[in-house]
Write a protein that holds these residues in place. Structure first.
Motif, PDB file in Angstrom:
ATOM      1  N   SER A   9      19.723 -52.418 -56.401  1.00  0.00           N
ATOM      2  CA  SER A   9      20.684 -53.020 -55.462  1.00  0.00           C
ATOM      3  C   SER A   9      22.025 -52.353 -55.688  1.00  0.00           C
ATOM      4  O   SER A   9      22.468 -52.193 -56.830  1.00  0.00           O
ATOM      5  CB  SER A   9      20.803 -54.526 -55.691  1.00  0.00           C
ATOM      6  OG  SER A   9      19.605 -55.188 -55.361  1.00  0.00           O
ATOM      7  N   LEU A  10      22.663 -51.950 -54.599  1.00  0.00           N
ATOM      8  CA  LEU A  10      23.952 -51.287 -54.689  1.00  0.00           C
ATOM      9  C   LEU A  10      25.058 -52.250 -54.266  1.00  0.00           C
ATOM     10  O   LEU A  10      24.965 -52.879 -53.210  1.00  0.00           O
ATOM     11  CB  LEU A  10      23.971 -50.043 -53.794  1.00  0.00           C
ATOM     12  CG  LEU A  10      25.330 -49.363 -53.586  1.00  0.00           C
ATOM     13  CD1 LEU A  10      25.919 -48.893 -54.908  1.00  0.00           C
ATOM     14  CD2 LEU A  10      25.190 -48.197 -52.612  1.00  0.00           C
ATOM     15  N   PHE A  11      26.084 -52.345 -55.110  1.00  0.00           N
ATOM     16  CA  PHE A  11      27.253 -53.175 -54.813  1.00  0.00           C
ATOM     17  C   PHE A  11      28.484 -52.277 -54.736  1.00  0.00           C
ATOM     18  O   PHE A  11      28.735 -51.470 -55.639  1.00  0.00           O
ATOM     19  CB  PHE A  11      27.443 -54.250 -55.883  1.00  0.00           C
ATOM     20  CG  PHE A  11      26.345 -55.278 -55.905  1.00  0.00           C
ATOM     21  CD1 PHE A  11      26.452 -56.443 -55.161  1.00  0.00           C
ATOM     22  CD2 PHE A  11      25.199 -55.070 -56.650  1.00  0.00           C
ATOM     23  CE1 PHE A  11      25.442 -57.390 -55.167  1.00  0.00           C
ATOM     24  CE2 PHE A  11      24.179 -56.011 -56.675  1.00  0.00           C
ATOM     25  CZ  PHE A  11      24.297 -57.164 -55.929  1.00  0.00           C
ATOM     26  N   VAL A  12      29.230 -52.423 -53.637  1.00  0.00           N
ATOM     27  CA  VAL A  12      30.421 -51.612 -53.409  1.00  0.00           C
ATOM     28  C   VAL A  12      31.640 -52.492 -53.645  1.00  0.00           C
ATOM     29  O   VAL A  12      31.880 -53.461 -52.910  1.00  0.00           O
ATOM     30  CB  VAL A  12      30.440 -51.040 -51.981  1.00  0.00           C
ATOM     31  CG1 VAL A  12      31.656 -50.146 -51.788  1.00  0.00           C
ATOM     32  CG2 VAL A  12      29.151 -50.279 -51.693  1.00  0.00           C
ATOM     33  N   ASP A  13      32.411 -52.149 -54.673  1.00  0.00           N
ATOM     34  CA  ASP A  13      33.607 -52.913 -55.015  1.00  0.00           C
ATOM     35  C   ASP A  13      34.820 -52.264 -54.352  1.00  0.00           C
ATOM     36  O   ASP A  13      35.638 -51.598 -55.012  1.00  0.00           O
ATOM     37  CB  ASP A  13      33.783 -52.958 -56.528  1.00  0.00           C
ATOM     38  CG  ASP A  13      34.881 -53.942 -56.940  1.00  0.00           C
ATOM     39  OD1 ASP A  13      35.436 -54.633 -56.059  1.00  0.00           O
ATOM     40  OD2 ASP A  13      35.190 -54.012 -58.152  1.00  0.00           O
ATOM     41  N   GLY A  14      34.909 -52.426 -53.037  1.00  0.00           N
ATOM     42  CA  GLY A  14      36.028 -51.861 -52.284  1.00  0.00           C
ATOM     43  C   GLY A  14      36.186 -50.377 -52.532  1.00  0.00           C
ATOM     44  O   GLY A  14      35.243 -49.600 -52.420  1.00  0.00           O
ATOM     45  N   VAL A  49      28.034 -58.684 -61.655  1.00  0.00           N
ATOM     46  CA  VAL A  49      28.717 -57.822 -60.688  1.00  0.00           C
ATOM     47  C   VAL A  49      30.053 -58.472 -60.338  1.00  0.00           C
ATOM     48  O   VAL A  49      30.144 -59.703 -60.199  1.00  0.00           O
ATOM     49  CB  VAL A  49      27.841 -57.662 -59.425  1.00  0.00           C
ATOM     50  CG1 VAL A  49      28.568 -56.838 -58.370  1.00  0.00           C
ATOM     51  CG2 VAL A  49      26.513 -57.022 -59.784  1.00  0.00           C
ATOM     52  N   PRO A  50      31.124 -57.683 -60.201  1.00  0.00           N
ATOM     53  CA  PRO A  50      32.423 -58.271 -59.840  1.00  0.00           C
ATOM     54  C   PRO A  50      32.317 -59.090 -58.560  1.00  0.00           C
ATOM     55  O   PRO A  50      31.625 -58.701 -57.609  1.00  0.00           O
ATOM     56  CB  PRO A  50      33.325 -57.046 -59.647  1.00  0.00           C
ATOM     57  CG  PRO A  50      32.683 -55.971 -60.470  1.00  0.00           C
ATOM     58  CD  PRO A  50      31.217 -56.238 -60.423  1.00  0.00           C
ATOM     59  N   PRO A  51      32.982 -60.224 -58.508  1.00  0.00           N
ATOM     60  CA  PRO A  51      32.884 -61.094 -57.313  1.00  0.00           C
ATOM     61  C   PRO A  51      33.453 -60.445 -56.057  1.00  0.00           C
ATOM     62  O   PRO A  51      33.129 -60.859 -54.945  1.00  0.00           O
ATOM     63  CB  PRO A  51      33.701 -62.321 -57.718  1.00  0.00           C
ATOM     64  CG  PRO A  51      34.583 -61.859 -58.836  1.00  0.00           C
ATOM     65  CD  PRO A  51      33.839 -60.798 -59.556  1.00  0.00           C
ATOM     66  N   THR A  52      34.276 -59.426 -56.233  1.00  0.00           N
ATOM     67  CA  THR A  52      34.858 -58.765 -55.064  1.00  0.00           C
ATOM     68  C   THR A  52      33.911 -57.736 -54.437  1.00  0.00           C
ATOM     69  O   THR A  52      34.200 -57.203 -53.358  1.00  0.00           O
ATOM     70  CB  THR A  52      36.153 -58.045 -55.470  1.00  0.00           C
ATOM     71  OG1 THR A  52      35.878 -57.147 -56.575  1.00  0.00           O
ATOM     72  CG2 THR A  52      37.217 -59.054 -55.896  1.00  0.00           C
TER      73      THR A  52
END
Length: 687
Positions: A9-14, A49-52
């Motif tokens: 799973s990929l998460f993009v933090d801005g 994972v960061p909430p943002t």
């Protein structure tokens, strides 16, 4: 050995970071790549994972690596895969879809701010979508069975990317950012090697034996490219279109109907062949003619480069049986002679050269005469043997393959495919007889299911290798599929030849650039302004304008054909005032004469300047071949205009490489003083 993560799973933090989180197993260490600095960080287990951060809409099936272009560095991820087969207990996949993620927060991968960046991104996308990439999370597809067996003890502690054969680790350059870090060992579950090649697996039954027939090819990433832009050898001994082909036979001794695990085969047999371009310095220069100009460069280190190539093959495979299928007459004759001169000087007793005049021996569609070559090679085939494991024995290696057949024609495609399939068929017959699956009087062709599977696999394999190199399916596959040459096959070959001509002259330049960019043969500088020549058309105005003149004249001819013969108004308007005094019929005659003459002159001009209209590679243009004036052979000087063979200023600049980027990957030139002599014109001209 740590297993590779199969789904992420990929998460993009801005604009701060990309974080890859394994879906299985839960709590595994996630990977974060900082967008501002490019730092690669392996997080502690179960780190949140960061909430943002927002989740990417697609599942990631693997990270192919990272590539740096003119404005930004990018992460290449695989977002689609196709399950091809289950082989020896391992799942084999084809990479089907890809996404490219920019690290620079101010750069968009879909709408880059500079046209050079957009061009480079388009090359990467086209290469990924046009290739046939295979991988497995648990099995090393890059190595043949014999190599895996001989290194099985060391493999137990090595990650998959360290096991991979460096030649066939296609994304090795892309993965170098991860591999070169201090935590490369810990990053191993994220480093996925892929192979550019083919894979096919078929199951059948003979006399109660379950048999799986597998065919794998692996394409070398060295001197990789397209048909006319990558020929011959380089100074490090790498040849163009090098492919290793392995035919694997798995045999289960269980009687038909007995319930057993289909993956636990008693016998595992492997037969390996290789192909590669004629290992001398040569090339073919496109001029829009059907047959390009043949250029052979008689360099001082030709023999040294060939020796490097053969010594590497001998160290990897054992004795070499070199089968040369190049014609001994006509256009191909100088290539044959250059090969034979160089091989005579290498003086390697482990390399045995054998020539077979394919087109002469098999003319009039007598393709059964390939058996002449097989009969001459039987002793070599028996001595080289094949690899055989018997899983019921304590020492499972019954046989070791001690040598390999290296086959080549001009392209290493059509004739090579036919001969390799014939050798594979001969070997398969002997393997099944040695195991007792076939009796002495039986042959492979006596069993329709197995024979058909064999033919289809080799024909499909030939098509895929040909598409990768030449841009079209292979020729002569009707013989491979049906065991006979047909007239319909000749018609299909004609169509494929036309498609090859179109692609090789008008599309392969960009395709070659894609190879050079993804394999790391060329890397861009961090300033797109220095690479504007990648987009600029530097040809003279007259060169650029003539195709438009030809197109307009053909349009006017077609427009004239739509007019009724009794009407001359439109025609008279287009002609001069004197033509208006004649009848409409005469006006039509003058009209068509004028535009036919303009069209004919335009086409003649294009043919005479054909070299200017070829789609040349722009990252590593073949200027050393086009402008070569040293000793060797040149078949002709077509397509260079009216000025003469050396006076024409070509569209491909000699200094393009220095302006556009940095050349890597072993693409060395001849020694500096030699090239300087060529540039100054002090070297003798080619006869």
């Amino acid at each position: 050995m740590k297993s590779l993560y199969q789904r992420l799973s990929l998460f993009v933090d801005g604009k701060d970071a990309y974080t890859f989180v394994p879906i299985e197993p839960l709590g595994a260490q996630s990977l974060t790549i900082r967008r501002a600095t490019g730092d690669i960080v392996l997080n502690p287990p179960n780190k949140a994972v960061p909430p943002t951060a927002t989740r990417y809409e697609k599942t990631v099936y693997g990270i192919l690596g990272m590539i740096s272009l003119a404005l930004s560095e990018y992460i290449v991820i695989m977002t689609g895969r196709e399950h091809r087969a289950r082989f020896l207990g391992h799942d084999i996949y084809r990479a089907a879809d890809f996404d490219i993620l920019p690290l620079n927060p101010n750069v968009s991968a879909h709408n880059p701010s500079h046209p050079v960046e957009g061009h480079l991104l388009a090359l990467v996308r086209a290469h990924l979508s046009g290739g046939y990439f295979l991988f497995s999370y648990t099995f090393d597809l890059s190595r043949r069975l014999q190599a895996q067996w001989s290194e099985s003890k060391s493999d137990a502690t090595r990650p998959l990317w360290k096991q991979a054969d460096d030649r066939f680790f296609w994304n090795k350059f892309l993965q170098s950012r991860l591999i070169d870090t201090e935590i490369a060992q810990e990053l191993s579950p994220y480093i996925l090697p892929i192979v550019y090649g083919t894979f096919d697996l078929r199951t059948t039954y003979i006399h109660g034996h379950r048999i799986q027939l597998c065919l794998i090819s692996r394409r070398s990433r060295y001197r990789a490219g397209t048909r006319y832009f990558r020929r011959g050898i380089d100074h490090e001994g790498h040849v163009a279109n090098f492919n290793e082909t392995e035919q694997i036979v798995l045999v289960e001794e269980s009687a038909a109907g007995r319930i057993s695990n289909i993956e636990n085969f008693t016998h595992k047999l492997s037969f390996v062949q290789i192909r590669g371009s004629v290992p001398v310095f040569w090339g073919e220069i496109n001029t829009l003619r059907y047959k390009p100009d043949l250029q052979i460069m008689d360099l001082q280190d030709t023999v040294d480069a060939m020796r490097l190539h053969l010594e590497e093959q001998i160290s990897l495979y054992g004795e070499q049986c070199l089968i040369n299928l190049v014609n001994q007459k006509g256009h191909e004759q100088p290539v044959k002679e250059a090969y034979e001169r160089a091989i005579a000087q290498t003086e390697l007793p482990e390399a045995k050269y054998r020539y077979f005049d394919f087109h002469n021996e098999c003319k009039h569609m007598r393709w059964d005469r390939i058996n002449i070559l097989i009969e001459k090679m039987q002793e070599d085939l028996v001595n080289s043997g094949y690899f055989h494991l018997n899983m019921l024995q304590e020492e499972p290696a019954v046989k070791i393959q001690k040598g390999v057949v290296r086959t080549n024609c001009m392209d290493n495609l059509d004739r090579t495919n036919v001969v390799q399939a014939a050798l594979a068929k001969w070997t398969l017959n002997h393997q099944l007889k040695d195991l007792g699956v076939l009796t002495e009087g039986e042959e492979l062709d006596d069993f329709q299911a197995l024979s058909q599977d064999f033919r289809e696999m080799w024909a499909d394999h030939a098509d895929l290798i040909s598409r990768a190199y030449a841009g079209s399916g292979a020729l002569k596959t009707d013989f491979t599929r049906t065991n006979r040459r047909t007239k319909m096959g000749l018609v299909e070959d004609g169509y494929k030849s036309v498609m090859r001509y179109i692609r090789n002259n008008y599309f392969d330049g960009a395709r070659q650039d894609g190879f050079d960019l993804v394999t790391g043969a060329w890397t861009p500088r961090k300033n797109p302004i220095t690479a504007v020549s990648l987009l600029a058309d530097t040809r003279p105005l007259i060169i650029r304008s003539v195709p438009y003149v030809a197109s307009f004249s053909l349009f006017m001819i077609c427009a004239g054909l739509t007019l009724p013969r009794t009407s001359g108004k439109f025609v008279s308007f287009m002609l001069s005032h004197t033509a208006q005094h004649h009848s409409p019929d005469y006006s039509l005659l003058y009209y068509f004469t004028l535009w036919f003459m303009i069209a004919a002159l335009s086409i003649i001009f294009i043919v005479l300047h054909g070299i200017e209209y070829v789609s040349w590679p722009r990252l590593i243009p073949p200027t050393d071949i086009i402008h070569y004036k040293g000793p060797g052979f040149r078949s002709a000087h077509h397509g260079k205009g009216f000025i003469g063979p050396w006076g024409q200023k070509f569209a491909v600049p000699r200094k393009a490489m220095a302006a556009n980027g940095v050349v890597h990957g072993g693409r060395k030139r001849a020694p500096t003083n030699y090239m300087e002599e060529i540039e100054k014109g002090t070297k003798s001209r080619v006869d």
